[in-house]
Design an enzyme around this catalytic site. Structure first.
Site, mmCIF file in Angstrom:
data_model
loop_
_atom_site.group_PDB
_atom_site.id
_atom_site.type_symbol
_atom_site.label_atom_id
_atom_site.label_comp_id
_atom_site.label_asym_id
_atom_site.label_seq_id
_atom_site.Cartn_x
_atom_site.Cartn_y
_atom_site.Cartn_z
ATOM 1 N N GLU A 1 -1.748 -4.670 -2.835
ATOM 2 C CA GLU A 1 -0.870 -3.947 -1.841
ATOM 3 C C GLU A 1 -1.779 -3.262 -0.846
ATOM 4 O OE1 GLU A 1 2.282 -4.494 -2.131
ATOM 5 O OE2 GLU A 1 2.256 -5.826 -3.792
ATOM 6 N N CYS B 1 1.482 3.915 3.681
ATOM 7 C CA CYS B 1 1.328 2.675 3.873
ATOM 8 C C CYS B 1 2.441 1.838 4.815
ATOM 9 C CB CYS B 1 1.424 1.737 2.696
ATOM 10 S SG CYS B 1 2.488 1.896 1.753
HETATM 11 P P1 NDP Z 1 -9.260 2.614 -0.800
HETATM 12 O O1 NDP Z 1 -9.215 1.416 -0.743
HETATM 13 O O2 NDP Z 1 -10.237 3.229 -0.328
HETATM 14 O O3 NDP Z 1 -9.107 3.171 -2.544
HETATM 15 C C1 NDP Z 1 -8.337 2.592 -3.187
HETATM 16 C C2 NDP Z 1 -8.709 2.752 -4.553
HETATM 17 O O4 NDP Z 1 -9.769 1.643 -4.779
HETATM 18 C C3 NDP Z 1 -9.416 3.763 -5.221
HETATM 19 O O5 NDP Z 1 -8.978 4.138 -6.415
HETATM 20 C C4 NDP Z 1 -10.957 3.706 -4.822
HETATM 21 O O6 NDP Z 1 -11.606 4.581 -5.655
HETATM 22 C C5 NDP Z 1 -10.905 2.259 -5.489
HETATM 23 N N1 NDP Z 1 -11.979 1.405 -4.730
HETATM 24 C C6 NDP Z 1 -12.746 1.840 -3.583
HETATM 25 N N2 NDP Z 1 -13.579 0.898 -3.328
HETATM 26 C C7 NDP Z 1 -13.481 0.029 -4.459
HETATM 27 C C8 NDP Z 1 -14.331 -1.430 -4.809
HETATM 28 N N3 NDP Z 1 -15.234 -1.852 -4.021
HETATM 29 N N4 NDP Z 1 -13.814 -2.015 -5.764
HETATM 30 C C9 NDP Z 1 -12.636 -1.422 -6.456
HETATM 31 N N5 NDP Z 1 -12.124 -0.574 -6.329
HETATM 32 C C10 NDP Z 1 -12.443 0.458 -5.095
HETATM 33 O O7 NDP Z 1 -7.743 3.219 -0.230
HETATM 34 P P2 NDP Z 1 -7.386 4.513 -0.082
HETATM 35 O O8 NDP Z 1 -7.288 5.334 -1.444
HETATM 36 O O9 NDP Z 1 -8.011 5.309 1.127
HETATM 37 O O10 NDP Z 1 -5.813 4.513 0.177
HETATM 38 C C11 NDP Z 1 -5.148 4.288 1.429
HETATM 39 C C12 NDP Z 1 -4.989 2.961 1.807
HETATM 40 O O11 NDP Z 1 -3.770 2.519 0.706
HETATM 41 C C13 NDP Z 1 -4.509 2.655 2.918
HETATM 42 O O12 NDP Z 1 -4.737 1.428 3.800
HETATM 43 C C14 NDP Z 1 -2.859 2.357 2.806
HETATM 44 O O13 NDP Z 1 -2.085 1.620 3.792
HETATM 45 C C15 NDP Z 1 -2.881 1.731 1.518
HETATM 46 N N6 NDP Z 1 -1.693 1.615 0.660
HETATM 47 C C16 NDP Z 1 -0.804 0.475 0.570
HETATM 48 C C17 NDP Z 1 0.358 0.446 -0.360
HETATM 49 C C18 NDP Z 1 1.118 -0.516 -0.023
HETATM 50 O O14 NDP Z 1 2.310 -0.669 -0.862
HETATM 51 N N7 NDP Z 1 0.773 -1.773 0.258
HETATM 52 C C19 NDP Z 1 0.814 1.685 -0.773
HETATM 53 C C20 NDP Z 1 0.072 3.023 -0.494
HETATM 54 C C21 NDP Z 1 -1.212 2.742 0.198
HETATM 55 P P3 NDP Z 1 -12.368 6.133 -5.020
HETATM 56 O O15 NDP Z 1 -11.189 6.847 -4.978
HETATM 57 O O16 NDP Z 1 -13.203 6.335 -6.244
HETATM 58 O O17 NDP Z 1 -12.910 5.883 -3.975
#
Ligand code: NDP
Length: 493
Positions: free
Chosen positions: A256, A290
């Site tokens: 997502e 999002c």
């Molecule tokens: P990120 O992709 O930066 O992080 C999301 C999660 O992934 C965090 O727990 C993060 O850990 C972890 N993560 C980061 N890098 C890696 C990796 N290489 N491998 C595995 N896990 C990893 O997103 P954001 O937290 O900045 O969230 C915002 C984004 O989410 C926006 O783009 C938004 O549009 C999207 N989103 C989409 C939704 C949907 O339904 N389509 C709903 C809500 C949000 P850590 O925090 O430790 O970095």
């Protein structure tokens, strides 16, 4: 000291592996700092690759217990988790506001929203049917397709909805018969710990749901690459989703990802509801959504009226501390998002757009993350606002002259989560609904809309697969066909 910070004294939190609250194996920790007050809210175990592996091993050991648990018992656990959430809504919402920055009433709504979300899945689990069919190529054969859990599922969630997003994945994966390892975002792990407290109090057997805190670059990647993990439910940025897709191999993926949703206002739209929807979809949860209205396309015939009414509306909004009752919008959650917002505003201005409301940080606040709700008019299509997710409190306005132009602009960046159109004309609405490339089209509603049961997910760069309601159960399971040759069974004499 800002109001509400008294309740934010530093606490030491733990991870949850195999039914026990534990520290990181090497004792490392990280602090979570409130974007609203600047105070350290708590310290968390900084999980390592070994912690991630230990959680997967615990989950793998629990697979049989999860798989063989009767549906009635899984449903009972889901109900109990929802009841535990219900007991402490206010306390959980205060922590959510302090770690995220959203106003308390939005946090209360978010924590409350987790409850029907789980209850809905429980009801769907009770009615989770699957196809059965008589043979076509072979006579006397009956085919039956059964839902089978994946095994161990990893769920990784972002910071923008610390309750709703885990509540769409973690409990659901268990309901579908899997064991689970949950890695929450490092900016908002307090809400994740509260969810795990509810799971613990609901007496989910050890190892069936585990949580590891720590950096995505280490904990997340270890979980994603682990050979004994069978499925991944990820919500986050498109770039992270792509990285996960590359590392995950053939695990079943549900991704997502980012939105960039357009809201199209046609010339026959009613101005007042359109403006309400712009404000709601751009500034709720400080635009960290999002399905925020990331781009507002306004027909040139109605443009001046809409912009004037929007500016009047936005100027009445109060930016403030999230626990103050009169606050409409809190701070931006983190510095990199603040800098991205500033970059997108500056880029649009450089290209000839005008800031007609906001456009700067709010002075005199406990941190420098508070930013005015911002309206930027006459944004040209080549601006960053129209090509990359801003994820902040901005309403970039782009003009258009006919439906074809609006649809072309809407589809151009190849994101497709949720898109919206305001129009009085049903034929125009349906034309748009067919031609817009997104998982959800909202007619006379903001981009920012969802419900517990719609198949939720994106086209193109916005993701893979569908969740919500029975779709989450489908996402975390496989279909296994069992065929019976009924003809070869002896007929009783
Ligand atoms: P990120 O992709 O930066 O992080 C999301 C999660 O992934 C965090 O727990 C993060 O850990 C972890 N993560 C980061 N890098 C890696 C990796 N290489 N491998 C595995 N896990 C990893 O997103 P954001 O937290 O900045 O969230 C915002 C984004 O989410 C926006 O783009 C938004 O549009 C999207 N989103 C989409 C939704 C949907 O339904 N389509 C709903 C809500 C949000 P850590 O925090 O430790 O970095």
């Amino acid at each position: 000291m800002a109001k509400g910070t008294k309740s934010a004294a530093k606490r030491a939190f733990k991870m949850y592996i195999d039914g026990k609250w534990v520290d990181s194996e090497d004792g490392g920790t990280f602090d979570v700092v409130s974007p609203a007050s600047g105070q350290v809210l708590g310290s968390f175990p900084k999980g390592t690759a070994d912690d991630a592996k230990a959680a997967v091993e615990a989950a793998v050991r629990a697979q049989d217990a999860a798989r063989t648990m009767p549906i009635k018992e899984r449903a009972r656990l889901g109900v109990r988790i929802a009841e535990e959430i219900h007991r402490n809504i206010k306390e959980y919402a205060v922590d959510c506001s302090l770690e995220h920055g959203k106003p308390l009433r939005e946090s209360i709504a978010e924590v409350e929203d987790a409850i029907p979300n789980i209850q809905w899945q429980v009801e769907d689990l009770k009615r989770w049917d699957s196809p059965a069919q008589e043979g076509f190529s072979k006579e006397n054969v009956l085919y039956m397709s059964l839902h089978e859990p994946l095994g161990t599922v990893v769920t990784i969630t972002p910071w923008n909805f610390p309750w709703v997003l885990p509540a769409e994945f973690v409990v659901q994966a268990m309901l579908a018969g899997n064991s689970v390892v949950f890695k929450p975002a490092s900016n908002t792990p307090i809400s994740a710990v509260h969810l795990m407290e509810c799971i613990d109090k609901a007496r989910v057997p050890p190892g069936i749901i585990n949580m590891v805190t720590g950096p995505g670059g280490e904990v997340g990647t270890t979980l994603v690459e682990h050979p004994l993990v069978d499925g991944i439910g990820f919500t986050g940025e498109t770039t992270t989703g792509l990285d996960i897709a590359k590392r995950a191999g053939l695990k079943k993926l549900t991704l997502e990802l980012g939105g960039l949703g357009p809201l199209i206002i046609m010339d026959d739209a009613k101005v007042e509801p359109a403006v309400e929807d712009i404000a709601f979809g751009c500034f709720t949860t400080t635009g960290h959504c999002c399905v925020a209205n990331e781009r507002i396309f306004v027909h040139e015939e109605i443009h001046d009226k809409v912009v004037k009414a929007l500016v009047d509306r936005v100027k009445k909004m109060r930016v403030g501390f999230p626990l103050d009752a009169e606050t409409d919008m809190g701070p931006i959650n983190n510095r990199s998002t603040l800098l991205k917002v500033e970059r997108h505003v500056a880029d649009a201005v450089k290209r000839g757009a005008k800031v007609v409301a906001g456009g700067k940080r709010v002075p005199g606040m406990p941190t420098d993350l508070y930013y005015y709700p911002t309206v930027v008019d006459d944004v040209p299509p080549e601006a960053l606002f129209n090509t990359a997710e801003t994820f902040g409190p901005t309403a970039p306005i782009l003009r258009f002259s006919d439906l074809d132009e609006a649809i072309e602009m809407a589809n151009a960046p190849r994101y497709g989560l949720s898109m919206a159109i305001h129009t009085a004309n049903l034929r125009v609405a349906m034309e748009a609904a067919k031609r817009l490339k997104a998982g959800q089209i909202c007619i006379n509603e903001p981009v920012y809309s969802w419900d517990y049961f719609n198949p939720w997910g994106g086209f193109r760069n916005s993701g893979l697969g569908r969740i919500a309601g029975r779709w989450s159960l489908d996402a975390f399971s496989e279909l296994k066909t069992v065929m019976f040759n009924v003809g070869r069974s002896p007929w009783p004499d």
